[in-house]
Enzyme design. Structure first.
Site, PDB file in Angstrom:
ATOM      1  N   ASP A 243       1.323  -1.141   0.026  1.00 43.53           N
ATOM      2  CA  ASP A 243       0.122   0.200  -0.044  1.00 43.53           C
ATOM      3  C   ASP A 243       0.877   0.979   0.207  1.00 43.53           C
ATOM      4  OD1 ASP A 243       1.166   0.546   2.236  1.00 43.53           O
ATOM      5  OD2 ASP A 243      -0.356  -0.563   3.218  1.00 43.53           O
ATOM      6  N   ALA A 244       0.262   2.652  -0.316  1.00 47.65           N
ATOM      7  CA  ALA A 244       1.149   3.509  -0.095  1.00 47.65           C
ATOM      8  C   ALA A 244       1.705   3.611   0.675  1.00 47.65           C
ATOM      9  CB  ALA A 244      -0.286   4.879  -0.154  1.00 47.65           C
TER      10      ALA A 244
END
Length: 145
Positions: free
Chosen positions: A23-24
């Site tokens: 994810d980010a």
């Protein structure tokens, strides 16, 4: 509850974590672990001499996940070097149970128990594992603690 692999795990697949796996925040998506587990089981079968295409072409057989229990213990992160272990826990006439784990160094990140069903490659109906293959798989069963 998932079982931890014995220390003498018969097979381990190295996996490096890339941006596409995270994810980010750089933490591995939970669903990505399913792909890692699948790759490791597929490579384990290939190491035994039974790649997926050979099973389909020569035996008319495919394996499909029937059930999976996954225990997420710690996160993997961007650039981690993981080892995905595989042990065949049980093999029956038309199914098999694998115990798997994901480690980063000495740290256990995930445990999983995966039941796969043997299916006819053309109609995807349950079928028996051919006897020579069944005999070989039964011989590879390991006991887990």
């Amino acid at each position: 509850m998932s079982q931890e692999l014995p220390a003498m795990s018969s097979f381990s697949l190295p996996i490096r974590i890339y941006w596409e796996d995270t994810d980010a925040g750089g933490v591995v998506y939970h669903a990505q672990y399913v792909a890692f587990l699948e790759r490791a089981r597929s490579e384990w079968m290939r190491e035994q001499g039974y790649g997926q295409e050979l099973l389909r072409r020569e035996h008319g057989l495919v394996f499909a996940v029937r059930a999976m229990q996954v225990d997420f213990l710690r996160p993997a992160r961007l650039d981690d070097a993981l080892e995905v272990g595989v042990v065949l826990h049980e093999c029956r006439r038309a199914s098999a149970v694998f115990v798997q784990e994901v480690r980063c160094g000495d740290v256990l990140l995930l445990t999983a128990t995966v039941r796969v069903a043997a299916l006819d490659a053309e109609n995807f109906r349950p079928r028996a594992i051919p006897q020579p293959l069944l005999d070989e798989l039964v011989a590879l069963q390991a006991t887990t603690s």
